[in-house]
Design a protein around this motif. Sequence first.
Motif, PDB file in Angstrom:
ATOM      1  N   PHE A   1       0.824  -1.211   0.000  1.00  0.00           N
ATOM      2  CA  PHE A   1       0.000   0.000   0.000  1.00  0.00           C
ATOM      3  C   PHE A   1       0.854   1.255   0.000  1.00  0.00           C
ATOM      4  O   PHE A   1       1.819   1.373   0.751  1.00  0.00           O
ATOM      5  CB  PHE A   1      -1.063   0.010   1.106  1.00  0.00           C
ATOM      6  CG  PHE A   1      -0.580   0.130   2.532  1.00  0.00           C
ATOM      7  CD1 PHE A   1      -0.442   1.381   3.126  1.00  0.00           C
ATOM      8  CD2 PHE A   1      -0.334  -0.997   3.295  1.00  0.00           C
ATOM      9  CE1 PHE A   1      -0.050   1.500   4.447  1.00  0.00           C
ATOM     10  CE2 PHE A   1       0.068  -0.889   4.619  1.00  0.00           C
ATOM     11  CZ  PHE A   1       0.212   0.362   5.199  1.00  0.00           C
TER      12      PHE A   1
ATOM     13  N   LYS B   1       1.831   4.983   0.746  1.00  0.00           N
ATOM     14  CA  LYS B   1       1.663   5.755   1.973  1.00  0.00           C
ATOM     15  C   LYS B   1       1.481   7.234   1.644  1.00  0.00           C
ATOM     16  O   LYS B   1       2.135   7.759   0.753  1.00  0.00           O
ATOM     17  CB  LYS B   1       2.893   5.581   2.861  1.00  0.00           C
ATOM     18  CG  LYS B   1       3.129   4.118   3.259  1.00  0.00           C
ATOM     19  CD  LYS B   1       3.671   4.018   4.655  1.00  0.00           C
ATOM     20  CE  LYS B   1       3.590   2.611   5.190  1.00  0.00           C
ATOM     21  NZ  LYS B   1       3.517   2.567   6.651  1.00  0.00           N
TER      22      LYS B   1
ATOM     23  N   VAL C   1       3.949   7.779  -1.528  1.00  0.00           N
ATOM     24  CA  VAL C   1       5.219   7.080  -1.773  1.00  0.00           C
ATOM     25  C   VAL C   1       5.079   5.560  -1.658  1.00  0.00           C
ATOM     26  O   VAL C   1       4.232   5.056  -0.920  1.00  0.00           O
ATOM     27  CB  VAL C   1       6.319   7.525  -0.780  1.00  0.00           C
ATOM     28  CG1 VAL C   1       6.562   9.024  -0.868  1.00  0.00           C
ATOM     29  CG2 VAL C   1       5.981   7.137   0.655  1.00  0.00           C
ATOM     30  N   VAL C   2       5.919   4.860  -2.426  1.00  0.00           N
ATOM     31  CA  VAL C   2       6.184   3.435  -2.149  1.00  0.00           C
ATOM     32  C   VAL C   2       7.693   3.238  -2.220  1.00  0.00           C
ATOM     33  O   VAL C   2       8.392   3.896  -2.999  1.00  0.00           O
ATOM     34  CB  VAL C   2       5.486   2.442  -3.132  1.00  0.00           C
ATOM     35  CG1 VAL C   2       3.981   2.557  -3.064  1.00  0.00           C
ATOM     36  CG2 VAL C   2       5.988   2.602  -4.536  1.00  0.00           C
ATOM     37  N   SER C   3       8.180   2.322  -1.403  1.00  0.00           N
ATOM     38  CA  SER C   3       9.610   2.034  -1.386  1.00  0.00           C
ATOM     39  C   SER C   3      10.017   1.349  -2.690  1.00  0.00           C
ATOM     40  O   SER C   3       9.317   0.463  -3.186  1.00  0.00           O
ATOM     41  CB  SER C   3       9.936   1.111  -0.211  1.00  0.00           C
ATOM     42  OG  SER C   3      11.246   0.602  -0.365  1.00  0.00           O
TER      43      SER C   3
END
Lengths: 194, 194
Positions: free
Chosen positions: B78, B80, B108-110
């Motif tokens: 998911f 953020k 954001v996503v990693s």
Amino acid sequence: MEKLQQRVKEDGVVIDGGILKVDSFLNHQIDPELMYEVGETIYNKYKDEGVTKVLTIEASGIAPAIMAALKFKVPCLFAKKSVPSTLTEEVYHTDIHSYTKNKTSHVVVSKRFLNENDRVVIIDDFLANGEAALGLYNLVQQAGATCVGVGIVVEKSFQSGKQRLLDAGLDVTSLCEIAALDNGKVTLVGEGEL
Amino acid sequence: MEKLQQRVKEDGVVIDGGILKVDSFLNHQIDPELMYEVGETIYNKYKDEGVTKVLTIEASGIAPAIMAALKFKVPCLFAKKSVPSTLTEEVYHTDIHSYTKNKTSHVVVSKRFLNENDRVVIIDDFLANGEAALGLYNLVQQAGATCVGVGIVVEKSFQSGKQRLLDAGLDVTSLCEIAALDNGKVTLVGEGEL
């Protein structure tokens, strides 16, 4: 829960300040089968308690909570950290401080979804200082409902949260208890004694 | 998905400004068995597509997304809306505007969890203007990954989102399509033609 404990040991990353990063399977990327097993374990603990609702807080509590709710066959209610425009009626509210985020959230649930007949299991991803769980319990109390237990995925047993919940008379079920996060290493409760 | 459509008709509340309130089963209180069926329906649509990841955005997308991920047996990621202190590495990011909340979120996503080998199903609770789904697709593109489809629980078919996703070349599966929210009444697509 052995599979969870193993995962925390293998994939958990300790970063400065005693923070455990478990974003590869719990609170950013989520392992759905692990969450299903988490939900099942909490269900097995409280299945004879006449549970009517699972309560959590957005966002990382939702995955374990919805899996437990699926097993209990009851609704999953998540407290919101901001009041949406669609929430136009009366709410129960409380403030919850996150030490990790250094931020206080004004948290709400609609009065329509929690009342004095409810028997509630509270679920959250982490238990550290107990702020989130105690805040959710405060909402349950405002509604005159009963909290039959608190299910926690990862407990930092070296912080005060568990004791604060026990002092409040709550039954706490933690599926992975961490004794220490020293020198970049995760040590589980009881691990040194094996 | 008949059970979902019936639920939207029966329990959905239309409030001023064409907003549909479905917080009794979708985005505040959640019906876990309904979400399981949502996940199963999206799984059945894309099960032969070699899906490696389900992508959503916090918080209301998580419940349907984790159920789909459970069926696909792949991780649920998911996006953020704020960057947590534990997210210390590089991220893909984009801005997503919510007209309902009148707020733009930096999402954001990693980079660790999305790469060019991923075949992604994007899932969200609502499709209106398409901002959230297109933002998530933007993250997929940044990673060089493939989006095999977009699964939506409730689509407001009288808004531009669906067409914008189709124009972007995306396959869209909406489980409940709403034609109009006039005079406090929910009218589903095709309903007048029955």
